[in-house]
Design a protein around this motif. Structure first.
Motif, PDB file in Angstrom:
ATOM      1  N   LEU A  32      -9.745   5.364  -0.047  1.00  0.00           N
ATOM      2  CA  LEU A  32     -10.615   4.194  -0.008  1.00  0.00           C
ATOM      3  C   LEU A  32      -9.808   2.906  -0.127  1.00  0.00           C
ATOM      4  O   LEU A  32     -10.070   1.937   0.592  1.00  0.00           O
ATOM      5  CB  LEU A  32     -11.660   4.278  -1.121  1.00  0.00           C
ATOM      6  CG  LEU A  32     -12.770   3.242  -1.065  1.00  0.00           C
ATOM      7  CD1 LEU A  32     -13.497   3.294   0.268  1.00  0.00           C
ATOM      8  CD2 LEU A  32     -13.738   3.442  -2.207  1.00  0.00           C
ATOM      9  N   ILE A  33      -8.805   2.887  -0.994  1.00  0.00           N
ATOM     10  CA  ILE A  33      -7.934   1.714  -1.117  1.00  0.00           C
ATOM     11  C   ILE A  33      -7.218   1.450   0.205  1.00  0.00           C
ATOM     12  O   ILE A  33      -7.091   0.304   0.644  1.00  0.00           O
ATOM     13  CB  ILE A  33      -6.922   1.898  -2.268  1.00  0.00           C
ATOM     14  CG1 ILE A  33      -7.644   1.805  -3.609  1.00  0.00           C
ATOM     15  CG2 ILE A  33      -5.784   0.885  -2.184  1.00  0.00           C
ATOM     16  CD1 ILE A  33      -6.804   2.221  -4.802  1.00  0.00           C
ATOM     17  N   THR A  44       1.134  -4.107   2.798  1.00  0.00           N
ATOM     18  CA  THR A  44       1.914  -3.320   1.848  1.00  0.00           C
ATOM     19  C   THR A  44       0.975  -2.717   0.813  1.00  0.00           C
ATOM     20  O   THR A  44      -0.176  -3.142   0.670  1.00  0.00           O
ATOM     21  CB  THR A  44       2.959  -4.188   1.118  1.00  0.00           C
ATOM     22  OG1 THR A  44       2.270  -5.128   0.281  1.00  0.00           O
ATOM     23  CG2 THR A  44       3.876  -4.915   2.091  1.00  0.00           C
ATOM     24  N   TRP A  45       1.468  -1.737   0.060  1.00  0.00           N
ATOM     25  CA  TRP A  45       0.659  -1.141  -1.008  1.00  0.00           C
ATOM     26  C   TRP A  45       0.315  -2.179  -2.069  1.00  0.00           C
ATOM     27  O   TRP A  45      -0.785  -2.167  -2.627  1.00  0.00           O
ATOM     28  CB  TRP A  45       1.390   0.044  -1.642  1.00  0.00           C
ATOM     29  CG  TRP A  45       1.360   1.263  -0.787  1.00  0.00           C
ATOM     30  CD1 TRP A  45       2.408   1.826  -0.116  1.00  0.00           C
ATOM     31  CD2 TRP A  45       0.223   2.067  -0.473  1.00  0.00           C
ATOM     32  NE1 TRP A  45       1.979   2.919   0.588  1.00  0.00           N
ATOM     33  CE2 TRP A  45       0.645   3.104   0.378  1.00  0.00           C
ATOM     34  CE3 TRP A  45      -1.129   2.007  -0.836  1.00  0.00           C
ATOM     35  CZ2 TRP A  45      -0.229   4.062   0.873  1.00  0.00           C
ATOM     36  CZ3 TRP A  45      -1.996   2.982  -0.342  1.00  0.00           C
ATOM     37  CH2 TRP A  45      -1.538   3.989   0.494  1.00  0.00           C
ATOM     38  N   ASP A  46       1.241  -3.085  -2.346  1.00  0.00           N
ATOM     39  CA  ASP A  46       0.967  -4.140  -3.328  1.00  0.00           C
ATOM     40  C   ASP A  46      -0.181  -5.029  -2.872  1.00  0.00           C
ATOM     41  O   ASP A  46      -1.054  -5.398  -3.665  1.00  0.00           O
ATOM     42  CB  ASP A  46       2.214  -4.987  -3.590  1.00  0.00           C
ATOM     43  CG  ASP A  46       3.292  -4.222  -4.339  1.00  0.00           C
ATOM     44  OD1 ASP A  46       2.942  -3.277  -5.090  1.00  0.00           O
ATOM     45  OD2 ASP A  46       4.470  -4.570  -4.185  1.00  0.00           O
ATOM     46  N   GLN A  47      -0.199  -5.372  -1.581  1.00  0.00           N
ATOM     47  CA  GLN A  47      -1.288  -6.188  -1.051  1.00  0.00           C
ATOM     48  C   GLN A  47      -2.613  -5.417  -1.084  1.00  0.00           C
ATOM     49  O   GLN A  47      -3.658  -5.985  -1.399  1.00  0.00           O
ATOM     50  CB  GLN A  47      -0.974  -6.632   0.378  1.00  0.00           C
ATOM     51  CG  GLN A  47       0.117  -7.650   0.474  1.00  0.00           C
ATOM     52  CD  GLN A  47       0.498  -7.973   1.909  1.00  0.00           C
ATOM     53  OE1 GLN A  47       0.126  -7.259   2.850  1.00  0.00           O
ATOM     54  NE2 GLN A  47       1.253  -9.051   2.086  1.00  0.00           N
ATOM     55  N   VAL A  51      -5.946  -6.655  -3.093  1.00  0.00           N
ATOM     56  CA  VAL A  51      -7.248  -6.820  -2.444  1.00  0.00           C
ATOM     57  C   VAL A  51      -8.312  -6.027  -3.196  1.00  0.00           C
ATOM     58  O   VAL A  51      -9.400  -6.532  -3.486  1.00  0.00           O
ATOM     59  CB  VAL A  51      -7.190  -6.377  -0.961  1.00  0.00           C
ATOM     60  CG1 VAL A  51      -8.583  -6.209  -0.386  1.00  0.00           C
ATOM     61  CG2 VAL A  51      -6.378  -7.344  -0.137  1.00  0.00           C
ATOM     62  N   CYS A  52      -8.008  -4.791  -3.533  1.00  0.00           N
ATOM     63  CA  CYS A  52      -8.984  -3.948  -4.236  1.00  0.00           C
ATOM     64  C   CYS A  52      -9.247  -4.454  -5.652  1.00  0.00           C
ATOM     65  O   CYS A  52     -10.376  -4.371  -6.140  1.00  0.00           O
ATOM     66  CB  CYS A  52      -8.508  -2.500  -4.256  1.00  0.00           C
ATOM     67  SG  CYS A  52      -8.573  -1.751  -2.616  1.00  0.00           S
ATOM     68  N   LYS A  53      -8.226  -4.977  -6.291  1.00  0.00           N
ATOM     69  CA  LYS A  53      -8.410  -5.511  -7.636  1.00  0.00           C
ATOM     70  C   LYS A  53      -9.324  -6.740  -7.603  1.00  0.00           C
ATOM     71  O   LYS A  53     -10.216  -6.888  -8.436  1.00  0.00           O
ATOM     72  CB  LYS A  53      -7.053  -5.881  -8.231  1.00  0.00           C
ATOM     73  CG  LYS A  53      -7.105  -6.316  -9.670  1.00  0.00           C
ATOM     74  CD  LYS A  53      -5.713  -6.544 -10.207  1.00  0.00           C
ATOM     75  CE  LYS A  53      -5.775  -7.005 -11.652  1.00  0.00           C
ATOM     76  NZ  LYS A  53      -4.458  -7.268 -12.182  1.00  0.00           N
TER      77      LYS A  53
END
Length: 58
Positions: A32-33, A44-47, A51-53
């Motif tokens: 889902l992320i 990127t995974w950080d981005q 976004v999800c946070k």
């Protein structure tokens, strides 16, 4: 016609290949992320995490 989709049901149909040692996060959460991140143009995974946070309550 019901157009409602339950992503959890769909994701639960995907076979889990990770060993129990490597399961820090649920596969459903990771998928889902990833989907939310791609829709939000994260690269990127950080981005994706950011976004999800930010959209957590959404």
């Amino acid at each position: 016609m019901n157009s409602s989709v339950d992503f959890k049901d769909i994701f639960n149909q995907i076979e889990e290949y990770r060993s129990h040692i490597n399961k820090l996060h649920n596969l459903e959460d990771i998928l889902l992320i990833g989907i939310i991140g791609v829709i939000s143009d994260a690269e990127t995974w950080d981005q994706m995490f950011l976004v999800c946070k930010i959209k957590r309550d959404f």
